[in-house]
Design a protein around this motif. Structure first.
Motif, short mmCIF file in Angstrom:
data_model
loop_
_atom_site.label_atom_id
_atom_site.label_comp_id
_atom_site.label_asym_id
_atom_site.label_seq_id
_atom_site.Cartn_x
_atom_site.Cartn_y
_atom_site.Cartn_z
N TYR A 22 0.66 -1.06 0.22
CA TYR A 22 -0.26 -0.08 0.24
C TYR A 22 0.88 1.17 0.28
O TYR A 22 0.76 2.02 -0.75
N ASP A 23 2.23 0.98 0.87
CA ASP A 23 2.63 2.24 0.75
C ASP A 23 4.13 2.73 -0.56
O ASP A 23 3.49 3.45 -1.01
N LYS A 24 3.68 1.69 -1.01
CA LYS A 24 4.66 2.01 -2.24
C LYS A 24 3.71 1.96 -3.60
O LYS A 24 4.38 2.84 -4.63
N GLU A 25 2.24 1.65 -3.74
CA GLU A 25 1.02 2.25 -4.53
C GLU A 25 0.49 3.59 -4.38
O GLU A 25 0.07 4.12 -5.06
N GLY A 26 1.54 4.00 -3.12
CA GLY A 26 1.51 5.37 -2.89
C GLY A 26 0.06 5.62 -1.90
O GLY A 26 -0.88 6.71 -1.88
N PRO A 29 0.83 8.04 1.30
CA PRO A 29 1.69 9.43 1.89
C PRO A 29 1.17 9.89 3.11
O PRO A 29 2.73 10.99 3.22
N LYS A 63 -5.88 2.12 -8.26
CA LYS A 63 -5.74 3.82 -8.00
C LYS A 63 -6.94 4.29 -8.00
O LYS A 63 -6.84 5.64 -7.91
N LYS A 66 -6.22 5.38 -4.45
CA LYS A 66 -4.93 6.11 -4.26
C LYS A 66 -5.31 7.19 -4.23
O LYS A 66 -5.10 8.39 -3.58
N GLN A 67 -6.54 8.08 -5.31
CA GLN A 67 -6.65 8.91 -5.60
C GLN A 67 -7.79 9.47 -4.02
O GLN A 67 -7.95 10.30 -4.00
N SER A 69 -6.84 8.88 -1.43
CA SER A 69 -5.58 8.88 -0.52
C SER A 69 -5.39 10.36 -0.64
O SER A 69 -5.25 11.32 0.66
N ILE A 70 -5.26 10.29 -1.86
CA ILE A 70 -5.00 12.57 -2.50
C ILE A 70 -6.26 12.94 -2.33
O ILE A 70 -5.27 14.05 -1.55
#
Length: 133
Positions: A22-26, A29, A63, A66-67, A69-70
């Protein structure tokens, strides 16, 4: 208080490798690191990891997580996007639950079918019941 990746893995019942992925995939953050590079997790990080796992368990693609999380890192400016995402996820999960319910009804029917066949010693009792109708 800060938690090590091993402690987080134990608390959340997740493999350390999953957290590293999960960390590697961003997806993480926000995770702090010591000067040595070792990850240090806070209570709020544990909460975020639980949400990530929840979303993953509903079939949400990495993906899209990840969005999310952003958006979280961007703060209040993305509240609407996050709300809309959860409404959509809720709709998807409701559809999944309805499909699972249909599957459960089929499975329950087959359990009754095979129980009756086992009790009769033959599956042909079902064929006889159909021809009598």
């Amino acid at each position: 208080m800060g938690y090590s990746i091993g402690q987080v893995a134990e608390k959340l019942n997740l493999p350390s490798s999953t957290i590293r992925y999960y960390d590697k995939e961003g997806l993480l953050p926000f995770i702090q690191r010591k000067n040595s590079g070792v990850r240090v997790f806070s209570e709020s990080d544990l909460g975020m990891l639980a949400i990530i796992e929840c979303l993953k368990n509903t079939g949400m693609p990495i993906k899209d997580i990840k969005q999310f999380s952003i958006w979280c890192a961007q703060g209040d400016a993305t509240l609407q996007e996050r709300y809309d995402m959860f409404l959509e996820r809720k709709r998807i999960v409701e559809e999944q639950m309805a499909e699972l319910e249909r599957s459960m009804k089929t499975i329950e029917h087959k359990c009754r079918y095979y129980k009756a066949a086992l009790e009769a010693g033959t599956e042909s009792i079902h064929k006889q019941a159909v021809t009598k109708k």
